[in-house]
Design a protein around this motif. Structure first.
Motif, short mmCIF file in Angstrom:
data_model
loop_
_atom_site.label_atom_id
_atom_site.label_comp_id
_atom_site.label_asym_id
_atom_site.label_seq_id
_atom_site.Cartn_x
_atom_site.Cartn_y
_atom_site.Cartn_z
N PRO A 112 0.29 -8.05 -3.61
CA PRO A 112 -0.39 -6.85 -4.06
C PRO A 112 -1.62 -6.53 -3.22
O PRO A 112 -2.14 -7.39 -2.50
CB PRO A 112 -0.80 -7.20 -5.51
CG PRO A 112 0.18 -8.24 -5.93
CD PRO A 112 0.45 -9.05 -4.69
N PRO A 113 -2.12 -5.30 -3.29
CA PRO A 113 -3.34 -4.96 -2.54
C PRO A 113 -4.52 -5.80 -2.99
O PRO A 113 -4.58 -6.27 -4.12
CB PRO A 113 -3.57 -3.48 -2.91
CG PRO A 113 -2.26 -2.98 -3.43
CD PRO A 113 -1.60 -4.17 -4.08
N ASP A 114 -5.44 -5.97 -2.07
CA ASP A 114 -6.73 -6.59 -2.39
C ASP A 114 -7.69 -5.45 -2.72
O ASP A 114 -8.12 -4.71 -1.84
CB ASP A 114 -7.24 -7.38 -1.19
CG ASP A 114 -8.56 -8.08 -1.44
OD1 ASP A 114 -9.17 -7.84 -2.51
OD2 ASP A 114 -9.00 -8.85 -0.57
N GLY B 279 0.84 -1.19 0.00
CA GLY B 279 0.00 0.00 0.00
C GLY B 279 0.88 1.24 0.00
O GLY B 279 1.96 1.24 0.59
N ASN B 280 0.42 2.29 -0.67
CA ASN B 280 1.25 3.48 -0.79
C ASN B 280 0.91 4.57 0.21
O ASN B 280 1.46 5.68 0.14
CB ASN B 280 1.19 4.04 -2.22
CG ASN B 280 -0.19 4.53 -2.62
OD1 ASN B 280 -1.20 4.08 -2.08
ND2 ASN B 280 -0.24 5.44 -3.57
N SER B 281 -0.02 4.31 1.15
CA SER B 281 -0.23 5.26 2.24
C SER B 281 0.98 5.19 3.16
O SER B 281 1.31 4.12 3.67
CB SER B 281 -1.50 4.92 3.02
OG SER B 281 -1.70 5.84 4.08
N GLN C 205 -2.13 -3.55 4.31
CA GLN C 205 -2.71 -4.60 5.14
C GLN C 205 -1.58 -5.32 5.84
O GLN C 205 -0.75 -5.96 5.20
CB GLN C 205 -3.53 -5.58 4.31
CG GLN C 205 -4.09 -6.74 5.14
CD GLN C 205 -4.87 -7.74 4.31
OE1 GLN C 205 -5.73 -7.36 3.52
NE2 GLN C 205 -4.56 -9.01 4.48
N ALA C 206 -1.53 -5.22 7.15
CA ALA C 206 -0.46 -5.83 7.93
C ALA C 206 -0.82 -7.25 8.33
O ALA C 206 -1.99 -7.62 8.43
CB ALA C 206 -0.18 -5.00 9.18
N ALA C 207 0.21 -8.05 8.57
CA ALA C 207 0.05 -9.39 9.13
C ALA C 207 0.48 -9.34 10.60
O ALA C 207 1.51 -8.75 10.93
CB ALA C 207 0.89 -10.40 8.37
#
Length: 473
Positions: free
Chosen positions: A220-222, A15-17, A57-59
C-alpha cells in the motif's frame, strides 16, 4: 564475471496516478527521485499529482559485480554491446489459498485451494531495452484482466518496477460483502503482489551470466513519507540473522548506524500521532552522541522514552538487539559514527528495508510473518536475500489482509502510524484525524487515495498535503 541484483528485497507501492511515479529512496534521508524526460533526476517534492492522485513509488534494481577475492560488490560496468534482459515473475494468491481464520502469529505454510485456482493472479514479463515502452504485468482473476504493475529499463540498464493502481473489487453477482472482517473478505481481490527479479547478461563472445536473484514486494502507499517505522524489516531481519548465528551482534553499538535512526524515528512520530511521548524525545544529536558520564541521565531518559513505543503502538515490540543497543548507549558503551559497510550495495539494501514497517505482523504492510522464517533466507554470507528456490511468487503477500484497504481501517488505533497516520498536522500547528470523515470498509476502498500525505512542506515544516478537497471533513 559474477553478478548480483541489489537491493535483494525491493519495495514498490501502489498509487492511482496513471502516469506519475517516483523511485523510492535509495539512500538515507532521501525522499526518492523523479526522472525527467531527459533522464535527469531530482528529489520528489510532491507525492500526489495535480489531481490529488497518489504517485506510485517504484522500486529500482541495480546490477553489481561480485568478486571472489573479498572485494566489496561494485556497480557493474558492462562492455559496450552487452545485452541485459530483466525478467519479473509476480503473483497475488490472497483469494486462491486456504486462509486461516485470522492473521497467523508465526510462519505458516501456504496451501493453494484447488477450488479457487482461477483466483491466482500470476504475471511474467521481460524487458531488454531502455527504449522499450513499459511492459504490463497483467494477469486474470476469475477470467477478468487485472494489472499487477509495469516494468521498464532505464538508460543505465537498471530495472524499474512500478506497482499497480491499488484496485480492490469483487466480481461476484450480487457483489460479495465487505466489512465482516479485516483479514479476509472472500471473493474480493486486490492488486498487491510479490515475486522474483531475475537478470541475464550477455557479453559478446561469452556465455550468458545469470545474476543472483532479488525479490519484489508491492505494498500500500506510504501516507507519511516524512516518518519511518521505529522497527523496520531491516531491524527484524537483522534479528533473524543474529538469532540464527549468521551474523554476530555488536556489543558496542554505533551511534549513527544503530541508535540515531531508532531515536529519530520515534521522535518524528510526533507528526503522525498526538501521543505526548513522542514530543518529549530529544533530538539534540550533539548531546545524545556524547558518552560523557554527566549526560547519562539524558541518555537513560531518552532510551526509556523510545521503549515507551511498546505501549504507544499496538502489537509493537522492539527487537532484542535494539533493546541491547539502548542499554549499552545509556551506559555510555557505544561507538561514535557509523559502522563500516560494503558501500552502495549495502546502502541500497538497508534503505529499501528501512522504508518498511517491521511491526506489527497482524498481518503487516509490506510482507507477512513468514519473513521471520530463517529457512527462506540465504544464510551463507547473509545479505537479506531470499532463497528463490524455496519460494513461489505470491508467497510473501499471500497472508496479507484482503483487500489491503480493510487493514487500513482496522489499524486506525495506532498499529503503524508511521505509514498509516493516526493524526494529521495542519499548517496552523493543530492536528486533525487523518482518516476523516469516518469511513466504512467500502468507503475506504473507494476513497483511500483521496486522503492526505504527511510530508515536508517547502518551508521545512511537516504537514498534511494533497488531501482531495472534495473528501469532506
Amino acid at each position: 564475471m559474477k553478478l548480483a541484483i541489489y537491493p535483494p528485497l525491493g519495495i514498490a507501492r501502489l498509487g492511482n496516478s496513471p502516469d506519475e511515479f517516483f523511485i523510492g529512496p535509495e539512500e538515507a534521508g532521501s525522499p526518492g527521485v523523479e526522472i525527467h524526460t531527459d533522464g535527469s533526476e531530482a528529489a520528489v517534492t510532491a507525492f500526489k499529482d495535480k489531481n490529488y492522485r497518489v504517485k506510485r513509488q517504484a522500486a529500482r534494481f541495480h546490477l553489481f559485480e561480485v568478486f571472489e577475492d573479498g572485494r566489496h560488490p561494485q556497480p557493474a560496468v558492462l562492455p559496450a554491446g552487452s545485452v541485459v534482459t530483466w525478467k519479473v515473475s509476480v503473483a497475488n494468491k490472497k483469494d486462491a489459498i486456504f486462509r486461516p481464520a485470522g492473521p497467523p502469529d508465526r510462519p505458516r505454510s501456504i496451501h493453494m485451494d484447488p477450488g479457487r485456482a482461477d483466483r491466482l493472479m500470476h504475471a511474467v514479463a521481460t524487458v531488454f531495452s531502455a527504449s522499450s515502452p513499459p511492459v504490463a504485468l497483467d494477469s486474470t482473476y476469475r477470467g477478468a484482466t487485472v494489472n499487477l504493475g509495469h516494468i521498464r529499463m532505464d538508460r543505465s540498464s537498471r530495472l524499474i518496477v512500478t506497482a499497480a493502481s491499488g484496485r480492490s473489487a469483487t466480481l461476484s453477482n450480487p457483489p460479495a460483502p465487505i466489512g465482516g472482517d479485516f483479514y479476509t473478505n472472500a471473493d474480493w481481490f486486490d492488486d498487491v503482489c510479490d515475486g522474483s527479479i531475475a537478470a541475464t547478461v550477455v557479453i559478446a563472445g561469452n556465455a550468458p551470466i545469470e545474476a543472483d536473484m532479488a525479490w519484489l514486494c508491492t505494498a500500500p502507499p506510504d501516507f507519511s513519507p516524512a516518518t519511518l517505522g521505529i522497527v523496520t524489516l531491516y531491524d527484524v531481519l537483522l534479528e533473524v540473522a543474529y538469532k540464527s548465528g549468521w551474523q554476530v551482534a555488536h556489543t558496542r553499538p554505533h551511534f549513527d548506524t544503530d541508535l540515531r535512526p531508532m531515536i529519530e524515528r520515534a521522535a518524528l512520530h510526533r507528526f503522525v500521532s498526538t501521543n505526548p511521548v513522542w514530543a518529549t524525545i530529544s533530538m539534540d544529536w550533539a548531546q545524545l552522541a556524547d558518552a560523557a558520564p554527566a549526560l547519562r541521565p539524558l541518555r537513560t531518559r531518552v532510551a526509556s522514552l523510545v521503549r515507551e513505543a511498546e505501549n504507544a503502538i499496538q502489537g509493537f515490540q522492539l527487537r532484542d538487539w535494539q533493546l541491547d543497543a539502548l542499554d549499552a548507549w545509556a551506559e555510555g558503551e557505544f561507538e561514535l559514527g557509523a559502522r563500516i559497510d560494503r558501500g552502495s550495495c549495502d546502502v541500497l539494501t538497508r534503505t529499501a528495508l528501512d522504508g518498511t514497517i517491521g511491526q506489527s505482523f497482524f498481518p503487516g504492510i509490506e510482507a507477512g510473518i513468514n519473513v521471520v522464517d530463517p529457512s527462506i533466507w540465504l544464510s551463507n554470507g547473509f545479505e537479506f536475500r531470499l532463497d528463490s528456490r524455496l519460494l513461489e511468487p505470491g508467497d510473501m503477500t499471500a497472508h496479507m489482509a484482503l483487500p489491503w484497504q480493510a487493514d487500513f481501517l482496522k489499524c486506525g488505533a495506532g498499529w503503524w502510524p508511521a505509514q498509516r497516520p493516526n493524526d494529521a498536522p495542519q499548517g496552523d500547528g493543530t492536528f486533525l484525524p487523518w482518516l476523516r470523515p469516518t469511513m466504512t470498509h467500502q468507503g475506504l476502498v473507494d476513497g483511500v487515495m483521496k486522503l492526505g500525505v504527511i510530508s515536508a512542506n517547502g518551508d521545512g515544516t511537516i504537514v498534511e498535503q494533497g488531501r482531495h478537497p472534495g473528501l469532506g471533513s
